[in-house]
Scaffold this active site. Structure first.
Site, PDB file in Angstrom:
ATOM      1  N   GLU A  45      32.151   2.931  50.579  1.00  0.00           N
ATOM      2  CA  GLU A  45      33.568   2.999  50.250  1.00  0.00           C
ATOM      3  C   GLU A  45      33.915   2.125  49.051  1.00  0.00           C
ATOM      4  OE1 GLU A  45      35.655   5.073  51.332  1.00  0.00           O
ATOM      5  OE2 GLU A  45      34.444   5.903  52.940  1.00  0.00           O
ATOM      6  N   TYR A 128      43.004   1.362  52.774  1.00  0.00           N
ATOM      7  CA  TYR A 128      42.151   2.550  52.778  1.00  0.00           C
ATOM      8  C   TYR A 128      40.751   2.227  53.296  1.00  0.00           C
ATOM      9  CZ  TYR A 128      38.758   5.879  51.112  1.00  0.00           C
ATOM     10  OH  TYR A 128      37.700   6.744  51.061  1.00  0.00           O
ATOM     11  N   ASP A 146      43.755   8.249  50.534  1.00  0.00           N
ATOM     12  CA  ASP A 146      43.294   8.059  49.162  1.00  0.00           C
ATOM     13  C   ASP A 146      43.892   9.167  48.296  1.00  0.00           C
ATOM     14  OD1 ASP A 146      41.883  10.335  49.870  1.00  0.00           O
ATOM     15  OD2 ASP A 146      39.943   9.581  49.180  1.00  0.00           O
TER      16      ASP A 146
END
Length: 365
Positions: A45, A128, A146
């Protein structure tokens, strides 16, 4: 009123069920999707923030091989981490990645926190990333939001709230969390992001083949190209740099960039920054000092390099300055006074550098 509520529930249910049905048939086989390891999920991520999968995948594989555990990453020298990140951009992510690995190792014994709220306390982990780790690793029902999610939700539900505004973020997060199924949180989050990446693309999406087209407000109203709404308030700064490539056959002068500017912690060369393109006839203290040492400046105004960042447009020229063995000791003293380093060329190869410097070196001095 009752019929409106019922219609809304059906629309939401159709949206969620359609994505969960679409995902297994279309998802890409990506390494971070085949694990519940929070370290691997976190690593992917952070690397994929503001980065396309095709660009980020080789970096992910390199980091996962070099540092198979969070403890391995925590113990790595910072220059090594930045060197492995080299070329990916947004270097604050790499610094935060390293700091966070040390934080997880020292504060949590090498085990990532197991819920969204605690994950948010980690360095470089925003809402996020925390939601991604919490849902993919631990199954917590918290939605990821996102760019892909903004786009899918804005188009399907016909929302024209500015996604860059605090109100917009709150609106979309609330909606996303209302759609996520308790028992399939991770799968739903993966599905909606993958749908935005492959089907509901930023430009020219194939709406005719879209399984959500029947309920999509943007498609019905002919507003697909208008949504989501993002009001760009970013001010772009233009910078002109003249780099001094001071070298001989074996050594060169390098500069380690400090905090408070771009490329913090990376290595480049002594630099002169001006409001406009540097005039080779103009005098400057750095150049005068070098000339007094007998070092000749070979100016190359036609070789300009452009580097585009989110908030900056950088135009760089390079002046090649070759020094002799006789002037090496004087140059070494000069470097010490100005916090530069005179190092072996092979040693510079192993240090992390901005892409702009790499491009210059690859084209030859």
């Amino acid at each position: 009123m009752l019929s409106t509520i019922k219609s809304s529930i059906l629309k939401n249910s159709y949206f969620t069920e359609t994505l969960l049905s679409w995902y297994p048939k279309h998802k890409r086989d990506l390494p971070w999707r085949n694990t519940h390891d929070p370290y691997i999920i976190w690593l992917s991520e952070i690397i994929l923030q503001q980065t396309r999968v095709a660009q980020g995948l080789p970096y992910f594989l390199a980091f996962a091989e070099q540092y198979p555990t969070v403890q391995d990453l925590a113990a790595a020298p910072s220059d090594e981490v930045l060197r492995l990140w080299q070329g990916l951009g947004y270097y604050s992510r790499a610094r935060n990645l390293h700091f966070c690995a040390q934080e997880v190792t020292e504060k949590y014994g090498g085990t990532f926190p197991k819920n969204y709220r605690e994950l948010l306390t980690l360095k470089g982990v925003g809402s996020y990333t925390a939601a991604a780790i919490a849902s993919f690793a631990y199954g917590e029902a918290v939605a990821v939001v996102d760019g892909n999610v903004f786009r899918v939700l804005a188009r399907y539900f016909g929302i024209d709230t500015d996604i860059a505004s605090p109100a917009g973020k709150k609106t979309f997060e609330k909606l996303a969390n209302s759609l996520i199924p308790e028992t399939q949180a991770g799968t739903f989050n993966q599905a909606i992001m993958e749908f935005g990446s492959l089907q509901c693309t930023p430009k020219n999406p194939d709406c005719k083949s879209c399984p959500l087209a029947v309920g999509c407000e943007a498609f019905r109203q002919g507003r697909v190209g208008e949504l989501p709404v993002k009001i760009n308030k970013v001010k772009v700064k233009v910078r002109h740099l003249l780099y001094l490539y001071i070298y001989n056959q074996e050594k060169l002068v390098v500069n380690k960039r400090i905090s408070g500017d771009i490329w913090e912690g990376l290595y480049d060369f002594p630099v002169i920054e001006t409001a406009e393109i540097f005039d080779p006839g103009e005098k400057h203290a750095l150049l005068e000092e070098l000339r007094e040492m007998g070092i000749q400046v070979h100016w190359q105004p036609e070789r300009q390099f452009k580097h585009l960042l989110t908030h900056q447009r950088i135009f760089a020229n390079f002046a090649a300055l070759r020094f002799s063995e006789a002037s090496k000791n004087v140059l070494q003293d000069w470097c010490s006074k100005r916090d530069y380093q005179l190092i072996e060329k092979d040693a510079f190869e192993a240090l992390p550098k901005p892409k702009l410097i790499l491009k210059y070196l690859e084209e030859g001095d």
